[in-house]
Design an enzyme around this catalytic site. Structure first.
Site, PDB file in Angstrom:
ATOM      1  N   ASP A 183       1.056  -0.980   0.111  1.00  0.00           N
ATOM      2  CA  ASP A 183       0.005  -0.304  -0.488  1.00  0.00           C
ATOM      3  C   ASP A 183       1.032   1.184  -0.244  1.00  0.00           C
ATOM      4  O   ASP A 183       1.819   1.118   0.671  1.00  0.00           O
ATOM      5  CB  ASP A 183      -1.232   0.158   1.328  1.00  0.00           C
ATOM      6  CG  ASP A 183      -1.916   1.459   1.605  1.00  0.00           C
ATOM      7  OD1 ASP A 183      -2.525   1.641   0.361  1.00  0.00           O
ATOM      8  OD2 ASP A 183      -1.804   2.147   2.419  1.00  0.00           O
ATOM      9  N   GLU A 277      -1.961  -1.686  -5.628  1.00  0.00           N
ATOM     10  CA  GLU A 277      -2.960  -1.033  -5.870  1.00  0.00           C
ATOM     11  C   GLU A 277      -2.215   0.000  -7.175  1.00  0.00           C
ATOM     12  O   GLU A 277      -1.827   0.966  -7.406  1.00  0.00           O
ATOM     13  CB  GLU A 277      -3.575   0.607  -4.718  1.00  0.00           C
ATOM     14  CG  GLU A 277      -5.013   0.199  -4.766  1.00  0.00           C
ATOM     15  CD  GLU A 277      -5.438   1.281  -3.831  1.00  0.00           C
ATOM     16  OE1 GLU A 277      -6.450   1.782  -3.456  1.00  0.00           O
ATOM     17  OE2 GLU A 277      -5.045   1.737  -2.860  1.00  0.00           O
ATOM     18  N   ASP A 359      -2.884   1.295   7.408  1.00  0.00           N
ATOM     19  CA  ASP A 359      -2.526   1.316   6.111  1.00  0.00           C
ATOM     20  C   ASP A 359      -1.747  -0.043   6.142  1.00  0.00           C
ATOM     21  O   ASP A 359      -2.003  -0.592   4.811  1.00  0.00           O
ATOM     22  CB  ASP A 359      -1.194   2.160   6.086  1.00  0.00           C
ATOM     23  CG  ASP A 359      -1.578   3.449   5.569  1.00  0.00           C
ATOM     24  OD1 ASP A 359      -1.912   3.514   4.761  1.00  0.00           O
ATOM     25  OD2 ASP A 359      -0.770   4.530   6.633  1.00  0.00           O
TER      26      ASP A 359
END
Length: 377
Positions: A183, A277, A359
Site C-alpha cells: 500500500d 493498487e 495502511d
C-alpha cells in the site's frame, strides 16, 4: 531473456569535445524543427504528413546547402528524424500529443547516435563515441551485451552523461516462494503486508527552504543584468546561480532515483508475487493540498521500475483496481465498514473488534485481492 538495458555514465569531455557536443545538439534540434515545420505544412495542405524516407532524402540535399550540418555526426541527425517520425506515429495512434518544436532553453539537451562497426565502445578508462573519439568517463560498472545506441546529454548544471543502450540476456531470479501486498502512502512511502514500512524521505520538502532562497537570486540578477543592458547569456553571475539551482534539483532527483532503484530491486529479489493498487496519480494531483507531497513520493516511477524488473527476472505483478475498498475491509473477518476520512489512521472492526492500522490493513487486503485475482486468471 533478451532485454534492452541502459548503462548511464558521467563523461568528462575536453573543451573541444564540449564544443562538438553543443554543435551536434544544436544541429539535431535544427533538423527536428526544420522537418517538423515541413510535416505540419504538408498535413495542412494535403491532410497527409511526410514519411521518414522522404525526410531522409531531403536531409541529404539540405546538407549540401548548409555545409555546417556536415561537421557533426550524421547518424545523430538521422536519429532526430527517426524520433520525429516515431512521435507522429504515436500521435496518430493517440498515444501522445502532437510533437512540438524543440527549444535550446529545454532543461536537458541531448542527441542519440547508433552503434555501427564498433564506433561506440569502452576502451580502458575512456568511452569511444562517434566524432568525439575517446572521452574520459566514470566507469562505475561493466557494459554487457550488444551495444545498440548511445545518448549524450548535457544537464542544466553543465554536467555531461552518456546512456549506452545494450541488448542483454537476463536470467530469471530463483523463486523466493513469497508474496507481498504493498500500500503506497504519503506519511510512509510503502506499507507491506508483512508489517514492515518504508519511510517517506520527503527529499523535495527537506530542500524546499534552500531551493526557495537560491531561486530568488537568479530573478534579482536577471533584473540587474536587464537594467545594465547585459544579455542573460553573458551575465556570468546569473548563469552561475542558474547552475547552482540546477545542481540542487539534480541532488533531489538523484536521491529519489537511488532510493526507488534499491527498494524495487530488493522487493523483486525477495518476492515472486507483488500485489499493488492501481493509482490514479493524475486525478490525485488535482488535489492542491496533496499535489506537492504526491509528486515528491513518485509512486508512478516506483511502479514502473517494479513492472520492468518483474518482467526481466520472471516475477509477477498483480494490480488491484483503485476502486477496491482496501481501507474499508477488515483483513481478519472480511467485514466491510464505511468510508473513512484520511485523518483516521487507526480503526476497530465493529464485527470482530480487531484493531487495525489503516495502511497495514489495506496492504493485507491488497495481497488477498491480488491472490484471488491471480487464482481466477
Amino acid at each position: 531473456m533478451l532485454v534492452n538495458k541502459a548503462y548511464k555514465f558521467r563523461i568528462y569531455p575536453t573543451k573541444k569535445q564540449e564544443t562538438l557536443i553543443a554543435k551536434t545538439i544544436g544541429c539535431s534540434r535544427f533538423v527536428f524543427n526544420h522537418f517538423l515545420g515541413h510535416w505540419n505544412d504538408s498535413y495542412k495542405e494535403t491532410g497527409k504528413g511526410l514519411t521518414y524516407n522522404s525526410c531522409s532524402a531531403e536531409l541529404t540535399k539540405l546538407k549540401k546547402e548548409l555545409v555546417w550540418l556536415n561537421e557533426v555526426d550524421s547518424i545523430a541527425l538521422q536519429s532526430s528524424l527517426k524520433n520525429l517520425a516515431d512521435s507522429y506515429s504515436r500521435f496518430f495512434k493517440k498515444q501522445n500529443n502532437a510533437p512540438r518544436f524543440k527549444s535550446k532553453k529545454n532543461r536537458v539537451q541531448s542527441y542519440t547516435t547508433k552503434e555501427t562497426n564498433g564506433n561506440i565502445a569502452v576502451v580502458g578508462t575512456k568511452m569511444k563515441l562517434p566524432k568525439l573519439g575517446l572521452v574520459r568517463f566514470a566507469k562505475s560498472r561493466e557494459v554487457h551485451g550488444r551495444v545498440l545506441n548511445a545518448t549524450v546529454r548535457r544537464t542544466p548544471s553543465g554536467k555531461y552523461f552518456v546512456s549506452i543502450l545494450a541488448e542483454v540476456d537476463v536470467l530469471p531470479l530463483e523463486k523466493a516462494e513469497s508474496s507481498i501486498g504493498i500500500d503506497l502512502g504519503i506519511t510512509d512511502f510503502a506499507i507491506f503486508s508483512d508489517g514492515s514500512k518504508i519511510d517517506n524521505n520527503k527529499f523535495t520538502t527537506k530542500m524546499e527552504k534552500k531551493l526557495k532562497r537560491e531561486q530568488r537570486k537568479p530573478s534579482r540578477r536577471a533584473l540587474h543584468a536587464k537594467q545594465n543592458g547585459i544579455n542573460l547569456l553573458d551575465a556570468k553571475n546569473y548563469q552561475k546561480q542558474k547552475r547552482k539551482v540546477a545542481r540542487l534539483h539534480e541532488r533531489v532527483l538523484n536521491q529519489r532515483e537511488d532510493i526507488l532503484n534499491k527498494l524495487s530491486t530488493e522487493i523483486i529479489k525477495n518476492h515472486d508475487l507483488i500485489c499493488i493498487e492501481t493509482l490514479n496519480t493524475k486525478g490525485m494531483l488535482r488535489n492542491r493540498i496533496l499535489a506537492k507531497s504526491i509528486s515528491d513520493v513518485s509512486w508512478s516511477a516506483f511502479v514502473t521500475k517494479l513492472e520492468y524488473k518483474a518482467t526481466w527476472y520472471g516475477k509477477t505483478i498483480m494490480k488491484v483496481s483503485n476502486w477496491f475498498p482496501s481501507s474499508q475491509i477488515c483483513s481478519d473477518c472480511g467485514h466491510q465498514d464505511g468510508k473513512k476520512p484520511l485523518e483516521i489512521r487507526e480503526w476497530t472492526c465493529p464485527f470482530c473488534h480487531e484493531h487495525h492500522d489503516r495502511d497495514l490493513n489495506a496492504s493485507k487486503n491488497i495481497l488477498a485481492e491480488g491472490l484471488r485475482t491471480l487464482a481466477l486468471a
